[in-house]
Design a protein around this motif. Sequence first.
Motif, mmCIF file in Angstrom:
data_model
loop_
_atom_site.group_PDB
_atom_site.id
_atom_site.type_symbol
_atom_site.label_atom_id
_atom_site.label_comp_id
_atom_site.label_asym_id
_atom_site.label_seq_id
_atom_site.Cartn_x
_atom_site.Cartn_y
_atom_site.Cartn_z
ATOM 1 N N THR A 1 0.847 -1.185 0.000
ATOM 2 C CA THR A 1 0.000 0.000 0.000
ATOM 3 C C THR A 1 0.884 1.236 0.000
ATOM 4 O O THR A 1 1.811 1.344 0.799
ATOM 5 C CB THR A 1 -0.928 -0.015 1.233
ATOM 6 O OG1 THR A 1 -1.698 -1.217 1.190
ATOM 7 C CG2 THR A 1 -1.857 1.184 1.232
ATOM 8 N N ARG B 1 -0.098 4.589 0.373
ATOM 9 C CA ARG B 1 -0.739 5.815 0.852
ATOM 10 C C ARG B 1 -0.653 5.868 2.368
ATOM 11 O O ARG B 1 -0.472 4.855 3.019
ATOM 12 C CB ARG B 1 -2.196 5.871 0.409
ATOM 13 C CG ARG B 1 -3.052 4.811 1.080
ATOM 14 C CD ARG B 1 -4.517 5.191 1.019
ATOM 15 N NE ARG B 1 -5.349 4.204 1.676
ATOM 16 C CZ ARG B 1 -5.608 4.167 2.976
ATOM 17 N NH1 ARG B 1 -5.085 5.052 3.794
ATOM 18 N NH2 ARG B 1 -6.386 3.244 3.491
ATOM 19 N N TYR C 1 1.944 -5.517 -10.952
ATOM 20 C CA TYR C 1 0.578 -5.584 -11.473
ATOM 21 C C TYR C 1 0.579 -6.098 -12.916
ATOM 22 O O TYR C 1 -0.178 -7.009 -13.262
ATOM 23 C CB TYR C 1 -0.075 -4.206 -11.378
ATOM 24 C CG TYR C 1 -1.451 -4.153 -11.986
ATOM 25 C CD1 TYR C 1 -2.548 -4.667 -11.306
ATOM 26 C CD2 TYR C 1 -1.646 -3.599 -13.244
ATOM 27 C CE1 TYR C 1 -3.809 -4.634 -11.867
ATOM 28 C CE2 TYR C 1 -2.907 -3.562 -13.812
ATOM 29 C CZ TYR C 1 -3.987 -4.083 -13.126
ATOM 30 O OH TYR C 1 -5.231 -4.049 -13.682
ATOM 31 N N MET D 1 6.400 3.313 -7.001
ATOM 32 C CA MET D 1 5.221 3.252 -7.862
ATOM 33 C C MET D 1 5.492 2.369 -9.077
ATOM 34 O O MET D 1 4.638 1.574 -9.485
ATOM 35 C CB MET D 1 4.805 4.657 -8.309
ATOM 36 C CG MET D 1 4.180 5.462 -7.191
ATOM 37 S SD MET D 1 3.501 7.032 -7.751
ATOM 38 C CE MET D 1 5.004 7.984 -7.968
ATOM 39 N N VAL E 1 0.547 2.331 -15.981
ATOM 40 C CA VAL E 1 0.087 2.017 -14.622
ATOM 41 C C VAL E 1 0.831 2.881 -13.604
ATOM 42 O O VAL E 1 0.235 3.348 -12.629
ATOM 43 C CB VAL E 1 0.227 0.508 -14.321
ATOM 44 C CG1 VAL E 1 -0.086 0.207 -12.865
ATOM 45 C CG2 VAL E 1 -0.681 -0.302 -15.233
ATOM 46 N N THR E 2 2.110 3.134 -13.839
ATOM 47 C CA THR E 2 2.878 4.018 -12.952
ATOM 48 C C THR E 2 2.262 5.417 -12.958
ATOM 49 O O THR E 2 2.062 6.019 -11.898
ATOM 50 C CB THR E 2 4.353 4.083 -13.371
ATOM 51 O OG1 THR E 2 4.915 2.770 -13.326
ATOM 52 C CG2 THR E 2 5.161 4.999 -12.457
ATOM 53 N N THR F 1 -1.014 5.435 -11.138
ATOM 54 C CA THR F 1 -0.763 5.349 -9.696
ATOM 55 C C THR F 1 -0.416 6.716 -9.132
ATOM 56 O O THR F 1 -0.951 7.127 -8.094
ATOM 57 C CB THR F 1 0.361 4.336 -9.405
ATOM 58 O OG1 THR F 1 -0.027 3.060 -9.898
ATOM 59 C CG2 THR F 1 0.672 4.248 -7.923
ATOM 60 N N LEU G 1 -2.659 8.621 -6.336
ATOM 61 C CA LEU G 1 -2.113 9.008 -5.040
ATOM 62 C C LEU G 1 -2.107 10.522 -4.853
ATOM 63 O O LEU G 1 -2.225 11.009 -3.728
ATOM 64 C CB LEU G 1 -0.702 8.445 -4.869
ATOM 65 C CG LEU G 1 -0.622 6.921 -4.761
ATOM 66 C CD1 LEU G 1 0.834 6.465 -4.701
ATOM 67 C CD2 LEU G 1 -1.407 6.395 -3.576
ATOM 68 N N ALA H 1 5.411 -1.344 -8.064
ATOM 69 C CA ALA H 1 4.031 -1.816 -7.911
ATOM 70 C C ALA H 1 3.387 -2.025 -9.279
ATOM 71 O O ALA H 1 2.697 -3.023 -9.508
ATOM 72 C CB ALA H 1 3.219 -0.819 -7.084
ATOM 73 N N ALA H 2 3.629 -1.088 -10.199
ATOM 74 C CA ALA H 2 3.087 -1.211 -11.551
ATOM 75 C C ALA H 2 3.639 -2.448 -12.254
ATOM 76 O O ALA H 2 2.905 -3.178 -12.925
ATOM 77 C CB ALA H 2 3.408 0.045 -12.359
#
Length: 73
Positions: free
Chosen positions: A7, A9, A28, A21, A53-54, A57, A61, A24-25
């Motif tokens: 997570t 945030r 995914y 970020m 996706v980055t 994101t 955020l 995470a992208a």
Amino acid sequence: MCRSIKTLRPPYTDTVTEEEMRAAALQYVRKISGFRAPAAHNAEAFDRAVAAVTAATADLLGSIEVRGQARAS
């Protein structure tokens, strides 16, 4: 959900880097594509998806509000 995506945030983290970020992208895109690393003929599409996706994101955020905290910037 991919368990290795953390997570990004508050209150889970105070600051988020571009690298976090992107990581995470990448996780995914790997999950939904089913490829850990794409074949050469799919590399460009894979890289574009990670970049998109980055960016999504970062937009998310930057836009969400967490109750009791100032808006993310």
